[in-house]
Design an enzyme around this catalytic site. Structure first.
Site, PDB file in Angstrom:
ATOM      1  N   GLY A 136      80.390   8.525 -37.036  1.00  0.00           N
ATOM      2  CA  GLY A 136      79.452   8.162 -35.986  1.00  0.00           C
ATOM      3  C   GLY A 136      80.150   7.505 -34.818  1.00  0.00           C
ATOM      4  O   GLY A 136      81.348   7.185 -34.870  1.00  0.00           O
ATOM      5  N   HIS A 169      70.570   3.706  -0.126  1.00  0.00           N
ATOM      6  CA  HIS A 169      71.253   4.514  -1.143  1.00  0.00           C
ATOM      7  C   HIS A 169      70.487   4.462  -2.465  1.00  0.00           C
ATOM      8  O   HIS A 169      70.200   5.511  -3.073  1.00  0.00           O
ATOM      9  CB  HIS A 169      72.692   4.003  -1.327  1.00  0.00           C
ATOM     10  CG  HIS A 169      73.489   4.785  -2.314  1.00  0.00           C
ATOM     11  ND1 HIS A 169      74.486   5.655  -1.942  1.00  0.00           N
ATOM     12  CD2 HIS A 169      73.447   4.833  -3.670  1.00  0.00           C
ATOM     13  CE1 HIS A 169      75.011   6.208  -3.023  1.00  0.00           C
ATOM     14  NE2 HIS A 169      74.407   5.716  -4.090  1.00  0.00           N
ATOM     15  N   GLU A 170      70.146   3.258  -2.914  1.00  0.00           N
ATOM     16  CA  GLU A 170      69.466   3.129  -4.202  1.00  0.00           C
ATOM     17  C   GLU A 170      68.039   3.673  -4.148  1.00  0.00           C
ATOM     18  O   GLU A 170      67.570   4.304  -5.094  1.00  0.00           O
ATOM     19  CB  GLU A 170      69.458   1.657  -4.644  1.00  0.00           C
ATOM     20  CG  GLU A 170      70.839   1.052  -4.835  1.00  0.00           C
ATOM     21  CD  GLU A 170      71.679   1.817  -5.831  1.00  0.00           C
ATOM     22  OE1 GLU A 170      71.106   2.509  -6.702  1.00  0.00           O
ATOM     23  OE2 GLU A 170      72.919   1.741  -5.730  1.00  0.00           O
ATOM     24  N   THR A 173      77.523   2.043 -34.158  1.00  0.00           N
ATOM     25  CA  THR A 173      76.320   2.537 -34.831  1.00  0.00           C
ATOM     26  C   THR A 173      76.104   1.896 -36.191  1.00  0.00           C
ATOM     27  O   THR A 173      75.023   2.072 -36.775  1.00  0.00           O
ATOM     28  CB  THR A 173      76.392   4.070 -34.996  1.00  0.00           C
ATOM     29  OG1 THR A 173      77.647   4.427 -35.596  1.00  0.00           O
ATOM     30  CG2 THR A 173      76.270   4.762 -33.651  1.00  0.00           C
ATOM     31  N   GLY A 174      77.095   1.200 -36.737  1.00  0.00           N
ATOM     32  CA  GLY A 174      76.879   0.461 -37.976  1.00  0.00           C
ATOM     33  C   GLY A 174      77.565   1.025 -39.192  1.00  0.00           C
ATOM     34  O   GLY A 174      77.096   0.818 -40.313  1.00  0.00           O
ATOM     35  N   HIS A 216      68.066   7.419  -4.621  1.00  0.00           N
ATOM     36  CA  HIS A 216      68.046   7.837  -6.026  1.00  0.00           C
ATOM     37  C   HIS A 216      66.622   7.782  -6.583  1.00  0.00           C
ATOM     38  O   HIS A 216      66.144   8.737  -7.218  1.00  0.00           O
ATOM     39  CB  HIS A 216      68.937   6.906  -6.861  1.00  0.00           C
ATOM     40  CG  HIS A 216      70.405   7.087  -6.640  1.00  0.00           C
ATOM     41  ND1 HIS A 216      71.040   8.295  -6.791  1.00  0.00           N
ATOM     42  CD2 HIS A 216      71.372   6.199  -6.290  1.00  0.00           C
ATOM     43  CE1 HIS A 216      72.330   8.147  -6.537  1.00  0.00           C
ATOM     44  NE2 HIS A 216      72.558   6.885  -6.232  1.00  0.00           N
TER      45      HIS A 216
END
Length: 707
Positions: free
Chosen positions: A237, A459-460, A241-242, A463
């Site tokens: 994994g 700019h943001e 993820t553990g 988006h």
């Protein structure tokens, strides 16, 4: 029965002959080393001495240049007077080609071999030269014992001890200084403090491991129908993820000895040490069976063997070969199971992955929505939560996060609650901490000019508005123009409303248009381009390349695969598997796709220019807004009345703290988002309202925005 094919056991006579041969060999080597040592010692003793003729000694005595003579059976050692030393040094260096005696030259020890000269002692008495012979108490036999027998015995003893240590290392023991001894940590029963109750979001992996543990505890019900115990399971994994947590949970649940070791603990500089440690590990495990062996980062020693490689790491390859041999040599009735963990299964040797060695491959994947909720519940078990906390909304907002991210999120939220002077963690703390995990903390010392702030804002918003005006895109969660520590001068965060495991062609093109919306906004409003779109361009190009080379969505090559993934669980890098001419045509198709999406994104912004100006003005005023506030502006509603994943304003809490403390507190707006840098700015020119901005010829404001 024909016994010719049986392996003959060595007889006692053969063993005795072998032992005698070994002893004789050691004695011969010890004798050779002793003689060589005495020779070197004798040469060292004569260093700094000069042999002279006996006639030269007679001449120096007659010239009154000799002060003392030591008479020995095989050598006369001569000591000269000061005048004699000066005369001898001058003559000696003249013979060497020197015009004078070098500065700092020392007088060597002079000696000569005695001859039968009966009047020599009378000559010494006549010229007043002192002479003597040193007293020797030891006999010839004692000299032989001291010079030869004793050093030989010491060397023989050292060689025997070295041989025994080396043989013990070959037989699986620790070797010299326990270098080959395994460093595995042994856990018995629940000493790890972790059980399956502490692992969430990995139900399939837990189910497979629980079956293995049940097999160890109740082997009868499996062997009754002919099932055999699995020899090994490989945990695969992405990082965080553990995998290691699952292994610790296995140790806590198994109630059997649990050996834990990292793959790097096997490999050393000395060839053979790793293989010795593997033998020692499995030898100890066999003594304590039934048990479990966990090898973390097994790719360190399990990399694929390349027969065409020149040189190579012989130590790692020997360690892998020994591991393969030990896995094959397991007695299935003993109950020894090997767990391995890696995030690079593609580099593992094929012989290691085959059934019979690692019978199961358990994928530990990123948790889904239900898994993230369960993981958050586990990590908040010991955290004091406020009444407004809704973990369902936090799980929804953290799509794509792994267990380590969620654990870090909860811890950061607890730290923020303490900084804010609260006794419990609220919803705001969890949401802000998620942004800290993915974007870093806000940079309070960064100073932006008004031009830069307006560039970043448009700019943001570019988006966000392109994303909002398309179908199939993830909704915008937050827009900010506050710089963060991971290099962003601002960012737009999108969070999915539901779990999605597949994306169609239209959704991918919409994502590319969203990524290019920032550059399109710069061109639409300011007629310029900044460096702030560098990361957007990189991500858009990567996505377009994958669409054409891996997803079969190109117009020219269609479903032909042109690239393969090389690292699935790490950086997901991929490499092209096509000819150079094909790669050049692929680049042309990528360019056409990006240009088309760029034009479409710019068209969306031009059609919604009024909304673009309104949202940018609101963002410049507040510096950080939520996606719900943006949608309220688009729909003509009041942005102050929207919900932000359950977050509540913190004005009252900040006022109370400010009244009771002289310490400056971070300012928090009505949306519950910290704004430590909102009042810091440099005015380079009088700011203009965004609604009044009109592109003028020659107006090309400069600024950079790393998003």
């Amino acid at each position: 029965m024909n016994d010719n094919n049986k392996k003959k056991k060595p007889s006692q006579n053969d063993n005795r002959k072998r032992n005698i041969t070994g002893i004789v060999t050691l004695v011969i080597w010890a004798l050779i080393l002793t003689i060589f040592g005495n020779y070197v010692l004798s040469r060292t003793e004569t260093t700094g001495s000069v042999e002279i003729y006996f006639s030269e000694l007679i001449t120096m005595v007659e010239s009154d240049q000799v002060e003392e003579v030591m008479l020995e059976s095989g050598k006369y050692t001569v000591t000269l007077t000061e005048e004699g030393e000066a005369a001898w040094l001058e003559e000696y260096y003249a013979e060497q080609g020197y015009t004078s005696v070098p500065e700092g030259a020392e007088m060597p020890t002079l000696y000569t071999t005695p001859l039968s000269y009966t009047d020599f002692l009378l000559l010494l008495q006549e010229h007043g030269v002192a002479y003597y012979s040193p007293y020797q108490q030891s006999s010839v036999l004692s000299e032989i014992l001291i010079s030869y027998v004793l050093p030989m015995a010491i060397m023989l003893l050292v060689m025997v001890l070295f041989y025994r240590f080396a043989m013990s290392g070959r037989m699986g023991g620790g070797g010299i200084g326990n270098v080959g001894k395994s460093n595995a940590k042994v856990y018995v029963e629940k000493s790890t403090g972790v059980t399956f109750r502490d692992v969430a979001g990995q139900d399939e992996a837990k189910e497979s491991l629980e079956e293995i543990i049940d097999f160890l505890h109740n082997p009868g019900k499996y062997t009754a129908i002919g099932a055999r115990l699995p020899k090994g399971a490989l945990l695969v994994g992405a990082p965080g993820t553990g995998k290691t947590l699952l292994a610790k949970a296995v140790a806590g649940e198994a109630n059997v000895p649990f050996f834990s070791i990292s793959g790097s603990d096997f490999v050393e500089m000395f060839v053979g040490v790793g293989a010795s440690r593997v033998r020692d590990l499995f030898k100890e495990a066999a003594k304590m069976a039934p048990c479990i062996i966990f090898i973390d980062e097994i790719d360190t020693i399990g990399k694929s063997r390349d027969g065409g490689r020149l040189g190579g790491n012989d130590e790692r390859e020997q360690t892998l070969n020994q591991l393969l041999a030990e896995l094959d040599g397991f007695d299935p009735t003993k109950g020894v199971i090997v767990l391995g963990a890696t995030n690079r299964p593609e580099v593992l040797d094929k012989a290691l992955l085959r059934p019979g060695r690692f019978d199961r491959r358990i994928t530990v994947d990123r948790p889904n929505l239900a898994g993230r909720l369960a993981t958050l519940q586990v990590h908040t078990r010991k955290i004091r939560l406020a009444d407004d906390v809704d973990l369902n909304k936090i799980a929804q907002a953290t799509a794509g996060a792994v267990g380590a991210d969620l654990a870090n999120l909860v811890n950061e939220a607890a730290l923020r609650a303490v900084r804010m002077g609260r006794q419990a963690v609220n919803q705001n703390d969890l949401l802000v901490s998620f942004e800290v995990v993915i974007a870093g903390t806000e940079k309070k010392g960064t100073v932006l000019t008004e031009k830069e702030k307006r560039l970043i804002a448009y700019h943001e918003v570019g988006h966000a508005l392109v994303a909002a005006r398309q179908k199939g895109t993830e909704p915008v969660s937050k827009i900010t123009i506050v710089p963060h520590t991971q290099g962003a001068l601002g960012y737009t965060m999108q969070l999915p409303e539901e779990e999605k495991f597949l994306m169609d062609k239209d959704e991918l093109r919409s994502e590319i248009r969203t990524l290019l919306g920032g550059r399109s906004a710069e061109e639409t409003v300011f007629h310029t381009a900044t460096t702030g779109a560098s990361n957007d361009i990189e991500r858009a190009t990567d996505l377009a390349r994958k669409m054409i080379t891996m997803y079969g969505m190109g117009d020219k090559y269609g479903i032909m695969g042109l690239a393969t993934v090389q690292s699935q669980y790490l950086d997901q890098s991929y490499g092209l598997t096509c000819a150079q001419a094909t790669a050049a045509e692929v680049d042309s198709e990528i360019y056409e796709l990006l240009e088309q999406c760029h034009k479409e994104a710019r068209q969306i912004l031009e059609e919604n220019r009024e909304l673009l100006d309104k949202i940018a003005a609101y963002l410049l005023e507040k510096e950080t807004i939520t996606g719900q506030e943006m949608m309220a502006i688009i729909e003509g509603r009041d942005p102050a009345l929207v919900d932000n994943f359950g977050a509540t304003p913190e004005d009252g809490a900040n006022r109370i703290l400010a009244d009771n403390s002289n310490t400056a507190l971070p300012s928090v707006g009505t949306d519950g988002i910290e704004k430590p840098a909102r009042k810091i700015s440099i005015v380079s020119e009088p700011p203009q309202a965004p609604e009044q901005d009109k592109p003028e010829d020659g107006d090309s404001p400069s600024g950079s925005d790393e998003n």
